[in-house]
Structure formats: structure tokens, C-alpha cells
Motif scaffolding. Structure first.
Motif, PDB file in Angstrom:
ATOM      1  N   ALA A 107       0.838  -1.193   0.000  1.00 17.22           N
ATOM      2  CA  ALA A 107       0.000   0.000   0.000  1.00 17.22           C
ATOM      3  C   ALA A 107       0.877   1.248   0.000  1.00 17.22           C
ATOM      4  O   ALA A 107       1.936   1.281   0.627  1.00 17.22           O
ATOM      5  CB  ALA A 107      -0.911  -0.002   1.220  1.00 17.22           C
ATOM      6  N   LEU A 108       0.442   2.269  -0.721  1.00 23.06           N
ATOM      7  CA  LEU A 108       1.154   3.545  -0.817  1.00 23.06           C
ATOM      8  C   LEU A 108       2.507   3.420  -1.505  1.00 23.06           C
ATOM      9  O   LEU A 108       3.340   4.318  -1.396  1.00 23.06           O
ATOM     10  CB  LEU A 108       1.361   4.173   0.572  1.00 23.06           C
ATOM     11  N   ALA A 109       2.740   2.315  -2.203  1.00 22.65           N
ATOM     12  CA  ALA A 109       4.068   2.065  -2.757  1.00 22.65           C
ATOM     13  C   ALA A 109       4.018   1.850  -4.262  1.00 22.65           C
ATOM     14  O   ALA A 109       3.033   1.358  -4.812  1.00 22.65           O
ATOM     15  CB  ALA A 109       4.698   0.841  -2.087  1.00 22.65           C
ATOM     16  N   GLY A 110       5.123   2.236  -4.903  1.00 22.06           N
ATOM     17  CA  GLY A 110       5.291   2.018  -6.328  1.00 22.06           C
ATOM     18  C   GLY A 110       6.416   1.035  -6.597  1.00 22.06           C
ATOM     19  O   GLY A 110       7.007   0.453  -5.678  1.00 22.06           O
ATOM     20  N   ALA A 111       6.731   0.877  -7.871  1.00 22.22           N
ATOM     21  CA  ALA A 111       7.698  -0.132  -8.285  1.00 22.22           C
ATOM     22  C   ALA A 111       9.067   0.064  -7.646  1.00 22.22           C
ATOM     23  O   ALA A 111       9.736  -0.903  -7.266  1.00 22.22           O
ATOM     24  CB  ALA A 111       7.824  -0.130  -9.810  1.00 22.22           C
ATOM     25  N   ALA A 112       9.522   1.319  -7.508  1.00 28.03           N
ATOM     26  CA  ALA A 112      10.872   1.572  -6.998  1.00 28.03           C
ATOM     27  C   ALA A 112      11.051   1.137  -5.553  1.00 28.03           C
ATOM     28  O   ALA A 112      12.179   0.984  -5.089  1.00 28.03           O
ATOM     29  CB  ALA A 112      11.229   3.049  -7.136  1.00 28.03           C
ATOM     30  N   SER A 113       9.960   0.917  -4.816  1.00 23.18           N
ATOM     31  CA  SER A 113      10.096   0.447  -3.435  1.00 23.18           C
ATOM     32  C   SER A 113      10.731  -0.934  -3.374  1.00 23.18           C
ATOM     33  O   SER A 113      11.276  -1.327  -2.348  1.00 23.18           O
ATOM     34  CB  SER A 113       8.730   0.417  -2.748  1.00 23.18           C
ATOM     35  N   TRP A 135      10.853  -8.516 -11.662  1.00 30.98           N
ATOM     36  CA  TRP A 135       9.993  -7.476 -12.222  1.00 30.98           C
ATOM     37  C   TRP A 135       9.209  -6.819 -11.093  1.00 30.98           C
ATOM     38  O   TRP A 135       8.415  -7.477 -10.400  1.00 30.98           O
ATOM     39  CB  TRP A 135       9.014  -8.074 -13.238  1.00 30.98           C
ATOM     40  N   ALA A 136       9.424  -5.522 -10.901  1.00 33.61           N
ATOM     41  CA  ALA A 136       8.725  -4.756  -9.869  1.00 33.61           C
ATOM     42  C   ALA A 136       7.544  -4.052 -10.519  1.00 33.61           C
ATOM     43  O   ALA A 136       7.730  -3.124 -11.325  1.00 33.61           O
ATOM     44  CB  ALA A 136       9.676  -3.756  -9.223  1.00 33.61           C
ATOM     45  N   LEU A 137       6.341  -4.484 -10.184  1.00 38.82           N
ATOM     46  CA  LEU A 137       5.140  -3.958 -10.830  1.00 38.82           C
ATOM     47  C   LEU A 137       4.776  -2.581 -10.286  1.00 38.82           C
ATOM     48  O   LEU A 137       5.007  -2.275  -9.120  1.00 38.82           O
ATOM     49  CB  LEU A 137       3.971  -4.916 -10.625  1.00 38.82           C
ATOM     50  N   TYR A 485      13.632   7.271  -9.852  1.00 37.65           N
ATOM     51  CA  TYR A 485      12.946   6.387 -10.798  1.00 37.65           C
ATOM     52  C   TYR A 485      11.676   7.031 -11.357  1.00 37.65           C
ATOM     53  O   TYR A 485      10.896   7.638 -10.615  1.00 37.65           O
ATOM     54  CB  TYR A 485      12.573   5.072 -10.127  1.00 37.65           C
ATOM     55  N   PRO A 486      11.421   6.898 -12.652  1.00 29.35           N
ATOM     56  CA  PRO A 486      10.158   7.390 -13.209  1.00 29.35           C
ATOM     57  C   PRO A 486       8.951   6.624 -12.665  1.00 29.35           C
ATOM     58  O   PRO A 486       7.846   7.165 -12.613  1.00 29.35           O
ATOM     59  CB  PRO A 486      10.320   7.185 -14.723  1.00 29.35           C
ATOM     60  N   LEU A 487       9.146   5.358 -12.292  1.00 29.72           N
ATOM     61  CA  LEU A 487       8.120   4.603 -11.564  1.00 29.72           C
ATOM     62  C   LEU A 487       8.533   4.665 -10.104  1.00 29.72           C
ATOM     63  O   LEU A 487       9.414   3.950  -9.663  1.00 29.72           O
ATOM     64  CB  LEU A 487       8.046   3.152 -12.054  1.00 29.72           C
ATOM     65  N   ASP A 488       7.895   5.540  -9.337  1.00 28.20           N
ATOM     66  CA  ASP A 488       8.495   5.974  -8.084  1.00 28.20           C
ATOM     67  C   ASP A 488       8.229   5.061  -6.899  1.00 28.20           C
ATOM     68  O   ASP A 488       7.546   4.044  -6.997  1.00 28.20           O
ATOM     69  CB  ASP A 488       8.096   7.412  -7.751  1.00 28.20           C
ATOM     70  N   PHE A 489       8.818   5.444  -5.778  1.00 26.25           N
ATOM     71  CA  PHE A 489       8.812   4.656  -4.544  1.00 26.25           C
ATOM     72  C   PHE A 489       7.444   4.661  -3.884  1.00 26.25           C
ATOM     73  O   PHE A 489       7.002   3.663  -3.333  1.00 26.25           O
ATOM     74  CB  PHE A 489       9.858   5.243  -3.596  1.00 26.25           C
ATOM     75  N   THR A 490       6.779   5.814  -3.902  1.00 32.16           N
ATOM     76  CA  THR A 490       5.481   5.947  -3.240  1.00 32.16           C
ATOM     77  C   THR A 490       4.367   6.014  -4.275  1.00 32.16           C
ATOM     78  O   THR A 490       4.579   6.345  -5.440  1.00 32.16           O
ATOM     79  CB  THR A 490       5.435   7.200  -2.359  1.00 32.16           C
ATOM     80  N   GLU A 491       3.160   5.696  -3.821  1.00 36.98           N
ATOM     81  CA  GLU A 491       1.963   5.726  -4.670  1.00 36.98           C
ATOM     82  C   GLU A 491       1.129   6.913  -4.198  1.00 36.98           C
ATOM     83  O   GLU A 491       0.412   6.838  -3.207  1.00 36.98           O
ATOM     84  CB  GLU A 491       1.198   4.405  -4.504  1.00 36.98           C
ATOM     85  N   HIS A 492       1.227   8.020  -4.918  1.00 36.54           N
ATOM     86  CA  HIS A 492       0.646   9.271  -4.454  1.00 36.54           C
ATOM     87  C   HIS A 492      -0.873   9.237  -4.413  1.00 36.54           C
ATOM     88  O   HIS A 492      -1.486   9.934  -3.600  1.00 36.54           O
ATOM     89  CB  HIS A 492       1.111  10.424  -5.349  1.00 36.54           C
ATOM     90  N   VAL A 560      12.635  -5.034   4.860  1.00 34.35           N
ATOM     91  CA  VAL A 560      12.577  -6.289   4.115  1.00 34.35           C
ATOM     92  C   VAL A 560      12.866  -6.033   2.638  1.00 34.35           C
ATOM     93  O   VAL A 560      13.408  -6.895   1.941  1.00 34.35           O
ATOM     94  CB  VAL A 560      11.202  -6.967   4.316  1.00 34.35           C
ATOM     95  N   LEU A 561      12.535  -4.825   2.160  1.00 33.83           N
ATOM     96  CA  LEU A 561      12.796  -4.451   0.768  1.00 33.83           C
ATOM     97  C   LEU A 561      14.096  -3.683   0.600  1.00 33.83           C
ATOM     98  O   LEU A 561      14.784  -3.826  -0.410  1.00 33.83           O
ATOM     99  CB  LEU A 561      11.662  -3.560   0.240  1.00 33.83           C
ATOM    100  N   THR A 562      14.438  -2.845   1.574  1.00 34.20           N
ATOM    101  CA  THR A 562      15.476  -1.830   1.367  1.00 34.20           C
ATOM    102  C   THR A 562      16.808  -2.136   2.037  1.00 34.20           C
ATOM    103  O   THR A 562      17.767  -1.377   1.849  1.00 34.20           O
ATOM    104  CB  THR A 562      14.981  -0.471   1.894  1.00 34.20           C
ATOM    105  N   ALA A 563      16.915  -3.207   2.816  1.00 34.72           N
ATOM    106  CA  ALA A 563      18.138  -3.482   3.570  1.00 34.72           C
ATOM    107  C   ALA A 563      19.363  -3.496   2.665  1.00 34.72           C
ATOM    108  O   ALA A 563      19.310  -3.961   1.515  1.00 34.72           O
ATOM    109  CB  ALA A 563      18.006  -4.810   4.310  1.00 34.72           C
ATOM    110  N   ALA A 564      20.464  -2.985   3.184  1.00 36.67           N
ATOM    111  CA  ALA A 564      21.702  -2.849   2.411  1.00 36.67           C
ATOM    112  C   ALA A 564      22.262  -4.211   2.017  1.00 36.67           C
ATOM    113  O   ALA A 564      22.064  -5.218   2.704  1.00 36.67           O
ATOM    114  CB  ALA A 564      22.737  -2.077   3.222  1.00 36.67           C
ATOM    115  N   LYS A 565      23.010  -4.222   0.920  1.00 41.25           N
ATOM    116  CA  LYS A 565      23.554  -5.473   0.387  1.00 41.25           C
ATOM    117  C   LYS A 565      24.501  -6.145   1.373  1.00 41.25           C
ATOM    118  O   LYS A 565      24.523  -7.378   1.486  1.00 41.25           O
ATOM    119  CB  LYS A 565      24.271  -5.197  -0.937  1.00 41.25           C
TER     120      LYS A 565
END
Length: 586
Positions: A107-113, A135-137, A485-492, A560-565
Motif C-alpha cells: 500500500a502507498l508504494a510504487g515499483a521503486a520500493s 519485475w517490480a510492478l 525512478y520514473p516509476l516511483d517509490f510511493t503511490e501518491h 525487508v525491501l530496502t536493507a543494504a547489500k
């Protein structure tokens, strides 16, 4: 302790990089020479600041007109898009890959998240000599997000471009910002619920991977947060109108499933807290909900004082400044000082106590932050009060700190009997806030608060608020994901129909997702679940974790999505490593 200097160097733009990114921004324009494939499909390579130069990223967009009856909507919304991640050394065709993972954002998220886990999964597989695509939808409603100013600012290495585009009428790439879309123009979003999200996913899979045998053996479907529930509805869906024939069923379109701080199900175990008005709407039924959307009583997209299209966009602007000018004193708070909408959000997010919230004294604008520290104050789990928006990105330094007691005190987070309520809503981390805005007669002259990245926090720095073991996400990675990213992190313009559909379904209304008829088959394929120990789902499970589940200590919902490598214990990020291993082994 690693200091992650290579990543910090990567965030400083050189002239050559700026030129390359400017070229990439031009490539992304609709009239550009984007690589054309089948009719109605474009694939545009993207240039990013990520130091992971062995991962290729492209934006894929497909023509997919909405069904008749949706009402007036922008032409851009008659498309579906996703970010395609693959190894630069891997095959060009996805059908030649060993696995293709396809994921729904939360929720509230886009592909870049999904950028972090996507990159790590691709790299992990490549290190084993295997080819995995991720593939991040981007859900269809993200077509309303205008990221022109954000991506142009990054391409020009000038964060001011974003402010000028969104608030000063500047023309960028031939476009002028049309303003944030009012609710009266969003009537069609009331139909953009779970059912259409499931149908869109099915359309995309069949278009991109038409071989049913490949889908059934090589494609893994999953999602983060609400995306896990969408995955459950997809798995249970019948797509040919005849439940007796199952080759078309959702669970036969994927070799397996995965959930990221979520469950592949049609509801999370337990009862999710909801606003007081929602249960009454659920009891009244779908007709009442539809009437509430038609009359405007229910907003068509999430639009509350703290979370709405403008505040989410201002968060992305903050990320642009943090990416491009991490150590400079932030001008963002001062710029927004006269904006009632953003100021209300700032008061809620950055108030020490109820008195500060009610009076605005001191306000967020009375403190001095570096751009990186401003983003940290808005996103870190020791500051951000909304659990769904929290990540563990480090800790503030440079001035006096104090316990944050608004909207709740830290003691409330420590009551075991309330964990099932407080953790999914407020998180688990104790909240702390800068406490030196300068003297009363000279507000805004206090110390400059700076930011310690996740790998710079020591036990001494964080005591008693945090430890190195609970800091897992690189703030530079987060800023990049949120900014470029043009497909951004948040879903406005998140469709509230996604929420009301799941509530109505939980109340027994199966008509909101009529395709979901194969409920007994949701668990018929291998399913891997990754949970943050401090995330949203663990409290509801009450120890009853599903089979093949990894629980990650110290991880918040976004971690869970963003943790560093590379983590502070020297290991590669364990969530993506386990996901890669699981999908390749099955």
C-alpha cells in the motif's frame, strides 16, 4: 565496522554522470527512441546512481486500456508498467532466464520500493552462475504520479529543479506541472480495487510471458505488505469464467509464491486495526461503500492530513536533496513553511510532545538538518511514528536529543499485552527527536543535526535508542530509490478501494473479487515468506509462522525491501539471499 565509503562516493555526482543521467531522462520521454518490441510495448533502459553496475534496469510499458465503464481517466492510465531488473551478463530474453520473479508493491508504494531486494536477488543468482530476473510492478493508479520534476532534478544534479517544477511553474522537458489531482477528478479510482489489480497482473503476465509452461515452471509471483494479499487473490482467481477448467487459474500461472513482510493469503491472520468508521461501512455492505465513493464521503484515493499526494511528493523532494546534497543544510523545511498541507504533516511527524504539536512551538522549521538528516527524521524507525513507513537507516547526531512522546510515549511500546496493536501501527523502536532549535529569541540558530548511516552507528552513539544490529538500511540507497525512478517509490494516489475491498472480503462479501474462487489452492505451490521481526505481520501470527518462513531480527516493514547489500555483521543481506536460494532450489 564497514563504513560504506564506496556508496557515499557513488552518491556524489560527477559532471560526466550528470550528462549521462540527463541523456537518460531524455530517453524516458514518450517521443524518445525507446526500444520498441511488440505493438503497444516499449522498453526504456534506465541509468541510475546505484553502485551495482552489474544489474541492468529498464522500464517496460504496455498498452492495456481499462474496461468500459471506468469513467473519465487520463490516457496514461490505459497502460501497465514495471521495472525490469536483470544481470548485464544474463540473457536478453526473459524466457531464457532460470527464474522470473514478479512482485506487487505494498500500500502507498510504487515499483521503486522493490529496488533493493530486486537488485540483491539478481546479483545473488549471477554469483551462482544463474540468471534471475525481478519485475517490480507499478499498480495502474501510479499513472497519476508526475515524477517529471524529480527525475529531471537528479538528471541535472540540481535539486532546485524539483522545487521549481512543482511549486514555481517551471517548464521541464516541455511539461508544466498541472497540480495535484483533486478528488472530484478521481471517480474512476473507486473501481481500481483488488479485482482490477488481479486482472492487470494476469494481463501483464500473458502479454510478456505467453508460454503457459514457462510461467508454470519458471515464474514466481509475490508481493510486499498489501501486495502479498493481492498475490493471494491472484493465486485463487479463475480467469476463463469456468472454475472447472484450471489451466487458466492463478495458482497455475506461477511456479511458486513469495511474501515480503506479508502473507500469500486473502487476509492476514488476526484482525487488522481499522478506523472507527470502517466497521460500520463494512456492516452496511458494498452498496453503502459504493454510494460513499460516488458521493465523495469516502475519498477515492488516500487523502488525509498526513498522507496524501502532496505530502508524499514532498517526501520524494526531500529524498532528491538527500541524494544530491546529503551534507548540506536542508532548505526543504523552510521552503514548505507556508504550505499548510505539508506543515501539518511535519507537525505530526516531527513534534516532541502534544504541546509542540498543538502550538507548533518549536516547529520542524526551527531546527537545522542536513538533507540526509531531514530524510532520516522522516523515515527512520526511531523518528517516523507510522510503522508502515519505517526503515532502519541510522541515527541522528550533532546536537541534543530527547525522547519523543507524540503521538504516543515510548513506554506504550514496551507493554507486551499491547504489542499486537502497537507494533503494526507504531513499530517497535523507541522514538527520539532533536531537542535544540536554538534559544527562544533566535529559533533556527541551533546546531546542525547530521546523520549517521546504518553502518556508522555504534552502541555508544545509539544508546539507549538503537544498536548496530537493528540498523540495516543504507540511507543513500533509500534516497536514491525514492528520488530517481520514473516509476516511483510511493503511490501518491493510492486507491482506497484496495482497503475497502479487503475489508468487505473479510466481512464475507465474495463479490468484491469475483474471480477468487480457488481459495483452497492458494497453498498448493511452494511459498516462501520473509518477515521483519519488527514489521507489521509477526504480531498477528502469534508464533504460528507459515512453513518456509524467514524472520529477520531488527528489520522493520520497509527494511525487508530496502536493507543494504552488506549488513553490519559482514553478511550479504540475508532476506534476498534466502529468497534467491529458495526459488532456484524449487
Amino acid at each position: 565496522m564497514p563504513q560504506n565509503r564506496s556508496r557515499r562516493r557513488a552518491r556524489t555526482l560527477t559532471g560526466a554522470t550528470a550528462v549521462a543521467l540527463a541523456a537518460a531522462a531524455l530517453v524516458a520521454l514518450p517521443q524518445s527512441g525507446a526500444e520498441a518490441a511488440p505493438a503497444g510495448r516499449t522498453e526504456t533502459p534506465l541509468v541510475t546512481h546505484s553502485p551495482d553496475d552489474d544489474v541492468a534496469v529498464s522500464q517496460v510499458t504496455l498498452a492495456a486500456p481499462l474496461p468500459k465503464g471506468f469513467g473519465a481517466h487520463p490516457a496514461a492510465c490505459d497502460t501497465l508498467s514495471y521495472l525490469r531488473y536483470r544481470s548485464v551478463r544474463g540473457p536478453a530474453a526473459p524466457t531464457a532466464a532460470d527464474r522470473v520473479l514478479v512482485a506487487q508493491p505494498g500500500a502507498l508504494a510504487g515499483a521503486a520500493s522493490l529496488d533493493g531486494i530486486a537488485r540483491h536477488t539478481v546479483e545473488n543468482a549471477a554469483a551462482q552462475g544463474r540468471s534471475v530476473e525481478f519485475w517490480a510492478l507499478d499498480r495502474r493508479a501510479n499513472c497519476l504520479d508526475d515524477t517529471t520534476g524529480l527525475t529531471a532534478a537528479v538528471a541535472a544534479n540540481d535539486p532546485q529543479v524539483a522545487l521549481d517544477y512543482y511549486y514555481r511553474g517551471a517548464v521541464v522537458n516541455g511539461r508544466r506541472f498541472a497540480g495535484f489531482v483533486p478528488q472530484k477528478q478521481l471517480g474512476w479510482l473507486s473501481k481500481m480495487g483488488v479485482q482490477q489489480s488481479v486482472l492487470d497482473w494476469h494481463t501483464l503476465l500473458l502479454h510478456e510471458l505467453p508460454d503457459p509452461a514457462f510461467r508454470a515452471s519458471k515464474v514466481w509471483c509475490g508481493g510486499h505488505s498489501l501486495g502479498g494479499l493481492v498475490t493471494g487473490f491472484f493465486a485463487a482467481s479463475d480467469f476463463d469464467g469456468n472454475p472447472a477448467t484450471t489451466a487458466d487459474a492463478g495458482y497455475n500461472q506461477c511456479a511458486g509464491f513469495f511474501a515480503l513482510d506479508s502473507q500469500v493469503a486473502t487476509s492476514i491472520d488476526g484482525t487488522l486495526p481499522a478506523p472507527a468508521a470502517v466497521p460500520a461501512l463494512v456492516r452496511a455492505g458494498r452498496r453503502a461503500v459504493d454510494g460513499a465513493y460516488a458521493s465523495g464521503v469516502l475519498p477515492r484515493s488516500l487523502d488525509i492530513p498526513v498522507v496524501n499526494a502532496e505530502t508524499l511528493n514532498s517526501l520524494a523532494i526531500t529524498a532528491v536533496f538527500a541524494q544530491l546534497r546529503p551534507q548540506e543544510v536542508s532548505p526543504v523545511a523552510t521552503f514548505f513553511k507556508g504550505n499548510r498541507n505539508v506543515t501539518t504533516a511535519m507537525r505530526f511527524l516531527i513534534s516532541k510532545d502534544a504541546g509542540a504539536f498543538l502550538t507548533g512551538l518549536p516547529s520542524a522549521y526551527d531546527f537545522r538538518f542536513t538533507n540526509e538528516a531531514a530524510l532520516g527524521a522522516l523515515m527512520d524507525d526511531n523518528s517516523q511514528p507510522i510503522a508502515a513507513l519505517q526503515a532502519s537507516v541510522g541515527f541522528a547526531t550533532g546536537g541534543r536529543l530527547a525522547a519523543k512522546s507524540f503521538p504516543t510515549g515510548n513506554d506504550l511500546l514496551r507493554i507486551p499485552q499491547l504489542t499486537g496493536l502497537t507494533q503494526p501501527v507504531l513499530g517497535t523502536a523507541r522514538k527520539v527527536i532533536p531537542d535544540d532549535p536554538g534559544p527562544l529569541w533566535a529559533r533556527g540558530t541551533g546546531p546542525v543535526y547530521r546523520w549517521l548511516n546504518y553502518d556508522q552507528v555504534t552502541s555508544a552513539h545509539g544508546k539507549p535508542w538503537t544498536t548496530p544490529a537493528s540498523e540495516v538500511t543504507d540511507i543513500g540507497d533509500l534516497a536514491r530509490d525514492m528520488a530517481e525512478y520514473p516509476l516511483d517509490f510511493t503511490e501518491h494516489y493510492f486507491p482506497t478501494a484496495m482497503f475497502t475491498d479487503t475489508l468487505l472480503w473479510a466481512a464475507g462479501d465474495r463479490g468484491v473479487v469475483p474471480t477468487a474462487v480457488h481459495l483452497d489452492e492458494i497453498g498448493s505451490r511452494p511459498t516462501f515468506t520473509i518477515l521483519g521481526a519488527d514489521g507489521l505481520v509477526v504480531p498477528f501470527l502469534k508464533g504460528r509462522t507459515p512453513k518456509d518462513t524467514l524472520v529477520l531480527p531488527g528489520y522493520q516493514h520497509l527494511d525487508v525491501l530496502t536493507a543494504a547489500k552488506v549488513q553490519n555483521d559482514g553478511r550479504r543481506e540475508p532476506g534476498a539471499a534466502a529468497l534467491t536460494k529458495y526459488v532456484l532450489a524449487h
